[in-house]
Design a protein around this motif. Structure first.
Motif, PDB file in Angstrom:
ATOM      1  N   SER A 121     -43.955 -20.216   4.213  1.00 38.09           N
ATOM      2  CA  SER A 121     -44.268 -21.937   4.245  1.00 38.09           C
ATOM      3  C   SER A 121     -43.200 -22.512   3.335  1.00 38.09           C
ATOM      4  O   SER A 121     -43.221 -22.170   2.806  1.00 38.09           O
ATOM      5  N   LEU A 122     -43.541 -23.996   3.535  1.00 40.04           N
ATOM      6  CA  LEU A 122     -43.424 -24.553   2.825  1.00 40.04           C
ATOM      7  C   LEU A 122     -42.983 -25.283   1.694  1.00 40.04           C
ATOM      8  O   LEU A 122     -42.791 -25.410   0.877  1.00 40.04           O
ATOM      9  N   THR A 123     -44.333 -25.159   1.454  1.00 36.96           N
ATOM     10  CA  THR A 123     -45.327 -26.182   0.180  1.00 36.96           C
ATOM     11  C   THR A 123     -44.790 -24.391  -0.681  1.00 36.96           C
ATOM     12  O   THR A 123     -44.629 -25.209  -2.173  1.00 36.96           O
ATOM     13  N   LYS A 155     -36.903 -33.958   9.586  1.00 38.00           N
ATOM     14  CA  LYS A 155     -37.210 -34.194  10.198  1.00 38.00           C
ATOM     15  C   LYS A 155     -38.590 -34.568   9.835  1.00 38.00           C
ATOM     16  O   LYS A 155     -39.420 -35.012  11.170  1.00 38.00           O
ATOM     17  N   GLY A 156     -39.215 -34.837   8.666  1.00 34.76           N
ATOM     18  CA  GLY A 156     -40.499 -35.220   8.320  1.00 34.76           C
ATOM     19  C   GLY A 156     -41.393 -33.997   9.113  1.00 34.76           C
ATOM     20  O   GLY A 156     -42.485 -34.602   8.346  1.00 34.76           O
ATOM     21  N   THR A 157     -41.659 -32.952   8.636  1.00 30.98           N
ATOM     22  CA  THR A 157     -42.545 -32.038   8.568  1.00 30.98           C
ATOM     23  C   THR A 157     -42.834 -31.924   6.925  1.00 30.98           C
ATOM     24  O   THR A 157     -44.368 -31.485   6.907  1.00 30.98           O
ATOM     25  N   ASN A 160     -45.389 -34.606   6.129  1.00 29.57           N
ATOM     26  CA  ASN A 160     -46.512 -34.192   7.341  1.00 29.57           C
ATOM     27  C   ASN A 160     -47.488 -33.590   6.119  1.00 29.57           C
ATOM     28  O   ASN A 160     -48.800 -34.310   6.460  1.00 29.57           O
ATOM     29  N   ASP A 161     -47.246 -32.921   4.937  1.00 32.56           N
ATOM     30  CA  ASP A 161     -48.387 -32.407   4.633  1.00 32.56           C
ATOM     31  C   ASP A 161     -48.257 -32.723   2.969  1.00 32.56           C
ATOM     32  O   ASP A 161     -46.649 -32.500   2.779  1.00 32.56           O
ATOM     33  N   LYS A 163     -49.140 -33.158   0.403  1.00 31.77           N
ATOM     34  CA  LYS A 163     -48.770 -32.889  -1.251  1.00 31.77           C
ATOM     35  C   LYS A 163     -47.716 -31.981  -1.138  1.00 31.77           C
ATOM     36  O   LYS A 163     -46.973 -32.024  -2.242  1.00 31.77           O
ATOM     37  N   ASN A 164     -47.182 -31.951  -0.383  1.00 35.09           N
ATOM     38  CA  ASN A 164     -45.564 -31.762   0.319  1.00 35.09           C
ATOM     39  C   ASN A 164     -44.573 -32.766  -1.013  1.00 35.09           C
ATOM     40  O   ASN A 164     -43.490 -32.565  -1.855  1.00 35.09           O
TER      41      ASN A 164
ATOM     42  N   LYS B  20     -53.552 -23.689   4.002  1.00 30.56           N
ATOM     43  CA  LYS B  20     -52.830 -22.600   4.059  1.00 30.56           C
ATOM     44  C   LYS B  20     -51.905 -21.885   2.692  1.00 30.56           C
ATOM     45  O   LYS B  20     -52.748 -21.429   1.925  1.00 30.56           O
ATOM     46  N   SER B  21     -52.004 -23.255   1.588  1.00 34.91           N
ATOM     47  CA  SER B  21     -51.340 -23.104   0.489  1.00 34.91           C
ATOM     48  C   SER B  21     -52.387 -23.998   0.232  1.00 34.91           C
ATOM     49  O   SER B  21     -51.358 -24.076  -1.473  1.00 34.91           O
ATOM     50  N   LYS B  42     -50.736 -27.627   8.473  1.00 33.58           N
ATOM     51  CA  LYS B  42     -49.935 -28.905   8.367  1.00 33.58           C
ATOM     52  C   LYS B  42     -48.361 -29.131   8.394  1.00 33.58           C
ATOM     53  O   LYS B  42     -48.157 -30.258   8.887  1.00 33.58           O
ATOM     54  N   ASP B  43     -47.843 -27.925   7.910  1.00 29.04           N
ATOM     55  CA  ASP B  43     -46.494 -28.318   7.648  1.00 29.04           C
ATOM     56  C   ASP B  43     -46.144 -27.802   9.746  1.00 29.04           C
ATOM     57  O   ASP B  43     -44.205 -27.691   9.321  1.00 29.04           O
ATOM     58  N   VAL B  44     -46.494 -27.747  10.317  1.00 25.38           N
ATOM     59  CA  VAL B  44     -45.553 -26.639  11.707  1.00 25.38           C
ATOM     60  C   VAL B  44     -45.882 -27.545  12.532  1.00 25.38           C
ATOM     61  O   VAL B  44     -44.585 -27.278  13.028  1.00 25.38           O
ATOM     62  N   LEU B  45     -46.281 -28.323  12.590  1.00 26.21           N
ATOM     63  CA  LEU B  45     -46.387 -28.899  13.888  1.00 26.21           C
ATOM     64  C   LEU B  45     -46.185 -30.894  13.693  1.00 26.21           C
ATOM     65  O   LEU B  45     -47.119 -31.684  13.130  1.00 26.21           O
ATOM     66  N   LYS B  46     -45.587 -31.655  13.564  1.00 20.58           N
ATOM     67  CA  LYS B  46     -45.624 -33.461  13.507  1.00 20.58           C
ATOM     68  C   LYS B  46     -45.941 -34.334  15.285  1.00 20.58           C
ATOM     69  O   LYS B  46     -46.785 -34.999  14.874  1.00 20.58           O
ATOM     70  N   ARG B  85     -52.883 -33.414  11.289  1.00 14.99           N
ATOM     71  CA  ARG B  85     -51.749 -34.170  10.800  1.00 14.99           C
ATOM     72  C   ARG B  85     -50.577 -34.049  12.103  1.00 14.99           C
ATOM     73  O   ARG B  85     -49.995 -33.742  11.605  1.00 14.99           O
TER      74      ARG B  85
END
Lengths: 425, 436
Positions: A121-123, A155-157, A160-161, A163-164, B20-21, B42-46, B85
């Motif tokens: 997970s990125l976050t 990449k912009g992901t 995309n969330d 809060k990251n 998820k987080s 939220k950060d899987v698919l753009k 998202r």
């Protein structure tokens, strides 16, 4: 349209108050990261509410309990919350529990890397790396995780969330990754101006843009204007259900908006509102930002904290409290200088007002001129006078406080330049 | 003479989690949760790469549909970017001139020959409406051809367009999940349960397209974690004849449990297996033998869920007299009747008398969850069908997914089934609910 004075964190603090007092023990087990993030932003802004120490105590005991009983199956959530909570309390000197954090970082954390990210997970990865960097832990062995975060930025992901973006900005700043930070601010700026961002989540983007607005250069006045307008609308929208037609409620049920706020969002909103307010002070008192940054670099956190409390008291129209905070900040600053030059504790007695002349003695032998000393003692008298409402019977005026701010920060700035530069600190 | 039976209710509607987080991104309804917090992932698919297969006469309608999904509608303000998202990117449009089965098969073949599953997340196909009971239709054949080559698909029909404003969100959610995103999961874990398995065995494979002379069957499982999150699908590698039915349980459970361990890092101890038929003693013993061989310590609950019973329940205290959602009565100490579509505070639009679920539970070696907890689990699982954001769904997702696949198995040949389970296809498809 509401004025800038309507940009107040009071509404946000009420949400946090209610959440902690009614939900904390039970909800904390389910959302330890959310509560750690509350604590992070509250401590960072020296916000001491009646429940702040309770929140801090709860995080301490949760860290200890989680260490003793194990992370259970909620590894991602609990490990992230534990590291972030630990970092938050440790850097504020409010950690009471003793746990072997190094063992966790050295021996377990590497096992949680999946697809080059902690728990995939990125976050979680951003918050964990931020915690490690904040605790000055060498993150070389997690270069692959940092690489994935930067890749997500490209990449912009990552954005995309949204809060990251907040935690990534803090991470990049901590690691001195200025190129990545600039890239992040630019991509947040693009996203802020695009239509594909959800209204509430503009808080995260606004936070990044406000904090790093100097990166925006020419766009800065326009963006800060947008953010102020957005914040006003955001504050007005709190607690209000979206006005939709009946058909939606009939099929999907009503919105039931009560208490439906993300804790990460509310914590970030609090910090953003405080930042905006501080900037108002900075506009009036040019040295304020420079002085607080210098105090932070010196690790004189109590001095800085009182200065920031003075800002909050001022914004809450508690003018004598603001003068008292300035007074405390001022004397603690002088005590720090005394200790630095003598290597001894300052001659203060608990419960008694310190004698400023005694505290200034070492500076005198270091070259403090009599007229400079005069301004310092007069400022001390001025602040003490304005702080003691019982003596005067009336609250000081806002302009009195602004003068107090100007005097305090100017003297601090002057003394740091004169004495610390010469001492090579 | 009046007899009384006892009953109870699930006190609160299970909540769903939309991040998820961020454990505070919670709502009881999928619609409002997605609208307020966005999806769990939220950060899987753009962006979602979509290919369209449609009659040329409908191309403009389909394009408008995609445009609306991306830009938003009054019911779905902000569209996919706000609710999920991400946005949809149309990679290719394949048109046909008639809606005959051969033409659909032809275009599907052309498509699978020309594209790599890595380039396309979902295929959106406009097809004529047909009954689910007929298998040789564009719906099943297209789905089968695409799936066996690793492409999840989403079908739309003229019905989608007649009720378009309410179709958007369901379509968006299905497309998002088929592209690999998780729209939502349960807020809280299901008590004492590590794994939920929806098992299905003895599904007849199509004879129309296959080569076998005797009937051949397949089995499969859908595996859910303690949050009700669908994890993966596993099917038997090859179709089998009826007498080998029990052996397939071994293959399925072994693969499901091993895969669970590799994803979660531990073997499950609290195991709940949902089956739409009554569990026979032989079947149970077979499962126990597999679990004994594989696990040191475990508890298993065999749950049968069906609606083939004559019971109806009413409650004169509710506004419409229906037996409220979440309420249940005990038929015996291990059997209840649960209402999932009766009167509820959330979403009032319902039709007809609730068709109750009869739930029977047998546990081994000892009881580790109560019948009340099982009722709560089943109710929670009705909220996890990612193909609909409607708050009131009758069946738990364990059964719903099994039935969706069962419809499909009747339309695929033996070779197609084997292709579906080949590693190169399985690796693309098994994390995507391509069958919903």
């Amino acid at each position: 349209m509401m004025g800038l004075d309507s940009i107040s964190e009071r509404k946000i603090l009420q949400i946090i108050d209610r959440d902690i007092t009614t939900n904390l023990p039970e909800e904390g087990e389910r959302d330890p990261l959310g509560y750690s993030i509350y604590a992070y932003f509250m401590i960072k802004n020296s916000i001491e509410r009646p429940y702040t120490s309770w929140l801090v105590d709860w995080i301490n005991s949760w860290i200890e309990k989680t260490f003793t009983e194990g992370f259970g199956r909620f590894l991602d959530r609990n490990v992230t919350a534990l590291l972030f909570g630990y970092y938050t309390l440790a850097t504020a000197n409010r950690l009471k529990t003793k746990v072997d954090i190094e063992e966790l970082i050295e021996n377990h954390l590497p096992n949680y890397v999946y697809k080059n990210l902690f728990f995939g997970s990125l976050t979680h990865s951003i918050i964990i790396l931020l915690s490690l960097a904040g605790m000055n832990v060498e993150i070389k062995k997690f270069e692959n995780v940092l690489g994935s975060i930067i890749e997500g930025l490209r990449k912009g992901t990552l954005v995309n969330d949204p809060k990251n973006a907040v935690f990534a900005a803090l991470l990049f700043e901590k690691l001195d990754l200025s190129k990545e930070l600039r890239m992040l601010v630019e991509s947040v700026s693009d996203k802020f101006e695009s239509d594909d961002v959800f209204f509430d989540e503009k808080i995260y983007l606004s936070w990044v843009l406000w904090k790093y607005k100097s990166e925006l250069r020419a766009k800065m006045p326009e963006i800060t204007g947008h953010i102020k307008r957005y914040i006003e609308n955001f504050l007005m929208s709190i607690g209000r259900e979206e006005g939709d037609h009946e058909a939606i409620s009939e099929l999907y049920g009503g919105e039931n908006n009560e208490n439906r706020y993300s804790r990460i969002l509310i914590g970030t909103a609090l910090d953003l509102l405080v930042m905006i307010k501080k900037d108002r002070i900075i506009e009036i008192i040019p040295q304020f930002g420079e002085v607080t940054r210098a105090l932070q670099d010196l690790g004189w956190d109590q001095v800085r904290s009182e200065l920031e409390k003075a800002v909050r008291s001022f914004e809450e129209s508690k003018y004598s409290d603001a003068c008292n905070n300035l007074r405390l900040s001022f004397i603690m600053f002088l005590i720090k200088l005394y200790e630095l030059f003598t290597g001894k504790e300052a001659p203060t007695e608990k419960g008694k007002t310190p004698n400023i002349k005694d505290i200034l003695k070492p500076l005198k032998s270091e070259g403090l001129e009599p007229e400079e000393k005069g301004i310092i003692t007069s400022t001390w008298s001025y602040l003490s006078e304005k702080a003691h409402i019982e003596k005067r019977g009336t609250e000081p005026l806002p302009d009195d406080v602004i003068l107090g701010f100007r005097l305090t920060t100017s003297i601090m700035d002057f003394l740091m330049k004169k004495f610390l530069a010469q001492k090579g600190s | 003479m009046v007899s009384y039976i006892s009953g109870s209710e699930v006190k609160t509607e299970p909540n769903l989690l939309f991040d998820k987080s961020d454990s505070s991104a919670v709502h009881s309804q999928a619609y409002w949760g997605l609208r307020k917090f966005g999806p769990y992932d939220k950060d899987v698919l753009k962006k979602i790469n979509l290919a369209i297969i449609t009659p040329s006469s409908k191309l403009e309608d389909v394009r408008r549909l995609i445009q609306d999904l991306n830009n938003g509608t009054p019911i779905m303000p902000g569209g996919m970017p706000r609710f999920f998202r991400c946005h949809i990117d149309v990679v290719d449009e394949l048109t046909i001139e008639s809606t005959t089965l051969p033409e659909y098969q032809h275009v599907a073949q052309d498509f699978v020959n020309g594209f790599d599953p890595k380039e396309i997340d979902v295929v959106l196909a406009y097809i004529p409406k047909s009954s689910r009971y007929f298998t040789n239709t564009p719906y099943y054949r297209l789905k089968a051809i695409l799936a066996t080559h690793g492409f999840p698909s989403q079908m739309i029909t003229e019905n989608t367009f007649t009720n378009l404003k309410w179709s958007y969100l369901n379509l968006a959610s299905a497309i998002f999940s088929k592209a690999g995103g998780v729209p939502w999961v349960l807020e809280s874990e299901m008590k004492n349960t590590d794994i939920l398995i929806g098992i299905s065995a003895s599904n007849l494979v199509s004879k129309k397209v296959g080569q076998s002379s005797s009937p051949r069957y397949v089995g499969y499982v859908n595996v859910f974690d303690s949050y009700g999150k669908w994890m993966f699908f596993e099917g038997t590698a090859k179709p089998y004849s009826k007498e080998n039915r029990l052996e397939q349980f071994s293959e399925l459970l072994n693969r499901a449990l091993s895969k669970f361990k590799s994803e979660k890092g531990y073997y499950p101890q609290g195991i709940v297996i949902h089956y739409y038929k009554k569990w026979g003693k032989t079947e149970r013993n077979y499962v126990l033998k597999i679990l004994d061989d594989l696990l040191d310590e475990y508890n298993v609950c065999f749950v049968s869920i069906d609606d083939s019973h004559p019971f109806r329940l009413f409650d004169m205290s509710t506004p419409d007299g229906s037996f409220p959602r979440g309420s249940y009565v005990f038929l015996s100490e291990n059997e209840i009747l649960l209402s999932t579509t009766g009167y509820a505070e959330i979403g009032s639009k319902r039709m007809g008398t609730p068709k109750l679920l009869r739930i029977r539970a047998i546990q081994h070696p000892e009881a580790f969850i109560t019948l009340d907890e099982i009722a709560e689990q089943v109710l929670a699982l009705t909220k996890l069908n990612w193909a609909t954001a409607t708050p009131i769904v009758r069946e738990p997702v364990t059964l719903l997914f099994s039935r969706e696949i069962a419809y499909l198995t009747a339309a695929v040949s033996e070779q197609e089934w084997e292709s579906l389970n080949k590693s190169e296809v399985n690796v693309v498809l098994n994390k995507k609910p391509w069958f919903i």
